[in-house]
Design a protein around this motif. Structure first.
Motif: not given
Length: 201
Positions: A185-197
């Motif tokens: 779940q933490r990785r998914a959140i980090e990946d989503a944040a990276y995509d948003n950037v």
């Protein structure tokens, strides 16, 4: 058949729209192996520590491999450490072993070519035995199946799981699965944040 092998069979029989994650299944299989090795008198538990016993053959290739992998020096290994070490890639090892023994096959005539590589249990006495363990509500098997994501959590009115060893192993499996899910779940959140950037550029 062993608890681990039965667990692998029912996992392969799960419908494709409710897939079982390999990580959770591998951890549950490693926990099931502990129960199988206790029954085979290949190990005993002292609290949460795995103490190996005589290295007698079990007659099962993967269980013999597991016996040979036990840490044989003090302070020995905790159940949770064993789950992470032994569990690495364990679901794939069981899938390969079941296929080698002719207990699984790749179904023919699938309409969806993306599912062409899916392996499923063949109709056999072994499959019926594994499914019977699942449907009968056998407490330890039901708890391992729930941890693997094969079925929902065992019913609250399920028979009490007795014994310190049983409780220790199931608690370790539950903790390891929760830790794995938290990391995912933490990785998914980090990946989503990276995509948003990147979308902002």
């Amino acid at each position: 058949m062993t608890t681990a092998r039965d667990l692998a069979i029912v996992a392969l029989g799960v419908t494709p729209d409710h897939p079982v994650e390999q990580g959770e299944l591998s951890l549950a299989l490693a926990g099931a192996e502990v129960f199988d090795l206790i029954e085979a008198k290949a190990l005993v538990l002292d609290g949460d520590r795995i103490l190996p016993s005589a290295q007698a053959p079990t007659g099962d290739r993967l269980l013999d491999e597991a016996t040979g992998a036990l840490v044989r020096q003090e302070p020995y290994e905790s159940v949770e450490d064993w789950l992470w070490r032994r569990g690495r890639g364990l679901s794939s090892a069981y899938v390969d072993e079941l296929e080698r023994q002719g207990l699984t096959a790749r179904p023919r005539g699938l309409r969806n070519p993306l599912r062409a590589g899916r392996t499923e249990p063949v109709d056999s006495a072994d499959r019926h035995q594994a499914e019977e363990r699942l449907t009968s509500g056998e407490p330890v098997f039901a708890a391992l199946a729930a941890a693997a994501g094969i079925r929902d959590e065992p019913a609250e009115d399920a028979p009490e799981l007795s014994g310190d060893a049983v409780a220790a192993v199931l608690a370790a499996v539950g903790n390891a699965v929760q830790e794995l899910q938290a990391v995912r779940q933490r990785r998914a959140i980090e990946d989503a944040a990276y995509d948003n950037v990147w979308r902002g550029y």
